[in-house]
Design an enzyme around this catalytic site. Structure first.
Site, PDB file in Angstrom:
ATOM      1  N   LYS A   1       0.847  -1.207   0.000  1.00 21.40           N
ATOM      2  CA  LYS A   1       0.000   0.000   0.000  1.00 21.40           C
ATOM      3  C   LYS A   1       0.880   1.254   0.000  1.00 21.40           C
ATOM      4  O   LYS A   1       2.085   1.184   0.319  1.00 21.40           O
ATOM      5  CB  LYS A   1      -0.896  -0.015   1.247  1.00 21.40           C
ATOM      6  CG  LYS A   1      -0.122   0.050   2.564  1.00 21.40           C
ATOM      7  CD  LYS A   1      -1.032  -0.163   3.772  1.00 21.40           C
ATOM      8  CE  LYS A   1      -0.221  -0.111   5.062  1.00 21.40           C
ATOM      9  NZ  LYS A   1      -1.049  -0.463   6.239  1.00 21.40           N
TER      10      LYS A   1
ATOM     11  N   TYR B   1      15.152  30.267   6.947  1.00 24.67           N
ATOM     12  CA  TYR B   1      14.007  31.065   7.420  1.00 24.67           C
ATOM     13  C   TYR B   1      13.950  31.148   8.942  1.00 24.67           C
ATOM     14  O   TYR B   1      14.073  30.142   9.636  1.00 24.67           O
ATOM     15  CB  TYR B   1      12.699  30.435   6.940  1.00 24.67           C
ATOM     16  CG  TYR B   1      12.492  30.469   5.449  1.00 24.67           C
ATOM     17  CD1 TYR B   1      12.658  31.646   4.717  1.00 24.67           C
ATOM     18  CD2 TYR B   1      12.088  29.324   4.772  1.00 24.67           C
ATOM     19  CE1 TYR B   1      12.446  31.658   3.346  1.00 24.67           C
ATOM     20  CE2 TYR B   1      11.864  29.337   3.404  1.00 24.67           C
ATOM     21  CZ  TYR B   1      12.048  30.507   2.691  1.00 24.67           C
ATOM     22  OH  TYR B   1      11.826  30.516   1.345  1.00 24.67           O
TER      23      TYR B   1
HETATM   24  C1  LIG Z   1      -0.326  -1.558   6.849  1.00 25.58           C
HETATM   25  C2  LIG Z   1      -0.970  -2.821   7.203  1.00 25.58           C
HETATM   26  C3  LIG Z   1      -0.214  -3.993   7.394  1.00 25.58           C
HETATM   27  C4  LIG Z   1       1.294  -3.990   7.426  1.00 25.58           C
HETATM   28  O1  LIG Z   1       1.706  -3.396   8.631  1.00 25.58           O
HETATM   29  P1  LIG Z   1       3.266  -3.351   9.044  1.00 25.58           P
HETATM   30  O2  LIG Z   1       3.255  -2.884  10.445  1.00 25.58           O
HETATM   31  O3  LIG Z   1       3.884  -2.372   8.100  1.00 25.58           O
HETATM   32  O4  LIG Z   1       3.781  -4.717   8.850  1.00 25.58           O
HETATM   33  C5  LIG Z   1      -0.888  -5.171   7.609  1.00 25.58           C
HETATM   34  N1  LIG Z   1      -2.232  -5.207   7.647  1.00 25.58           N
HETATM   35  C6  LIG Z   1      -2.990  -4.100   7.503  1.00 25.58           C
HETATM   36  C7  LIG Z   1      -4.462  -4.202   7.584  1.00 25.58           C
HETATM   37  C8  LIG Z   1      -2.389  -2.871   7.280  1.00 25.58           C
HETATM   38  O5  LIG Z   1      -3.148  -1.781   7.151  1.00 25.58           O
END
Ligand SMILES: *Cc1c(COP(=O)(O)O)cnc(C)c1O
Length: 382
Positions: free
Chosen positions: A41, A274
């Site tokens: 993702k 800045y």
């Molecule tokens: C992001 C996510 C994962 C992976 O999580 P990590 O901590 O990066 O391993 C697994 N399951 C779901 C539902 C997620 O949203």
């Protein structure tokens, strides 16, 4: 402009060899019958979804996981036809029909989603692959235990009508990155109870799963039929409490590098960037790094972020601006064009994404994921 020109300013090097090795390391941590879903993702946590998905599948993952259906559909469109692809963050009106046609496994957390997916299945004329998500205590997405019997009943009805196939039952942890947290066994108990209810009612899931990276690494009793690691695949520890990358046998995949854009001498008492929150303590040299918060360098790390220039780690001097920031080179005079490393695996003296997380008061997940689209990803270790 030549094709390589944008890489000279800055680049995120993505070591696909490291990613494949991390997937193998994680695979070796789970029993042979347990499948692995590579979570890609958010553009594979900023590493590039398609390239990382292919590398993870090469190394033994059999599923891909995304948050949104659009991310999942983009993987299919890019030619990833063989792997199972699951997505879990649906909003009313999302493309269920396209998801059915693309053979996605689609998460359903409530009756509105089951209604939309069955309507889409009717329209397409093919059953939808559906995975029912249980809220076993995270309190975010997922179906509450009190609402579970109704969701299970409705899903079985739709299955009997040939509109859905319930391929999975699943959940997600709240505190798996805090080993020993009392919510971990509590969530596992609730999960087992909800699985038991669904299976007694007649659900025959292909996969039951709850383990993210920390649970994959520390909780064998949570592996069930499939694990869903994300951050660990990218070689980053979920939390220092779980161990460092090296202790876990993982190698960070992303290195963020830039070319020093300008080096100059300045007198003592000179304000920098800045707001003049840094003032040179004496005559010194400054290096301009052409990366800023538009590239994902957190402004919150102003005055704190570490950068390797030459053989020394320097500190961001003053504010991180949109496109650039400055480091005090303490009299050194590297040439313009010298490599600056914001973070990498850490074994050549460079800082790590975890070091930036500490400097910006956040987690390493956020550091790698927010590296912006203006930074070209350069793939190595194919
Ligand atoms: C992001 C996510 C994962 C992976 O999580 P990590 O901590 O990066 O391993 C697994 N399951 C779901 C539902 C997620 O949203």
């Amino acid at each position: 402009m030549t094709q390589t020109a944008p890489h000279r300013r800055a680049r995120a090097e993505i070591d696909l060899g490291a990613l494949r090795a991390n997937v193998r390391t994680l695979r070796a941590r789970v029993a042979p019958h347990v499948q692995m879903m590579a979570v890609v993702k958010a553009d594979a946590y900023g590493h590039g979804a398609v390239r990382c998905a292919r590398a993870a599948l090469d190394a033994g993952a059999t599923w891909l996981g995304t948050a949104t259906p659009h991310e999942a559909l983009a993987l299919r469109a890019a030619g990833l036809r063989e792997a199972r692809i699951m997505c879990w963050l649906w909003t009313p009106g999302d493309p269920w029909a396209e998801g059915i046609e693309a053979g996605l496994d689609m998460s359903v957390s409530g009756t509105w989603a089951l209604r939309e997916v069955t309507e889409a299945a009717q329209a397409v004329g093919r059953p939808a692959r559906v995975q029912l998500k249980a809220d076993t205590g995270l309190g975010r997405n997922g179906c509450q235990p009190a609402d579970w019997p109704e969701l299970v009943t409705e899903a079985l009805k739709a299955e009997a009508q040939g509109l859905v196939r319930v391929t999975g039952l699943w959940s997600h942890f709240a505190c798996a990155d805090e080993p020993g947290h009392p919510s971990i066994p509590a969530q596992l108990d609730v999960f087992r109870t909800m699985l038991d209810h669904a299976e007694k009612a007649g659900v025959r899931p292909e996969v039951r799963h709850i383990a993210n990276s920390p649970a994959t690494l520390t909780l064998p009793e949570a592996h069930f039929d499939l694990v869903r690691p994300g951050i660990a695949m990218y070689g980053v520890s979920p939390d220092p409490a779980v161990g460092t990358s090296a202790e876990l046998g993982l190698r960070p995949v992303m290195s963020l590098k830039a070319s020093v854009a300008l080096v100059k001498r300045v007198p003592g008492g000179h304000g920098v960037s800045y707001g003049h929150h840094y003032v040179t303590p004496g005559e010194t040299t400054l290096g301009l790094i052409p990366l800023g918060y538009a590239d994902g360098v957190p402004r919150h790390a102003s005055g704190r972020g570490p950068v390797l220039v030459g053989d020394r780690v320097r500190t961001v001097a003053g504010r991180v601006a949109m496109d650039q920031f400055v480091v005090d080179l303490d009299g050194d005079l590297p040439e313009a064009g010298t490599e600056a490393v914001l973070f990498g695996p850490g074994d050549r003296g460079e800082p790590t994404a975890q070091d930036w997380a500490v400097a910006a008061d956040t987690i390493a997940y956020e550091i790698v994921t927010r590296i912006g689209a203006r930074v070209p990803r350069v793939y190595v270790g194919e």
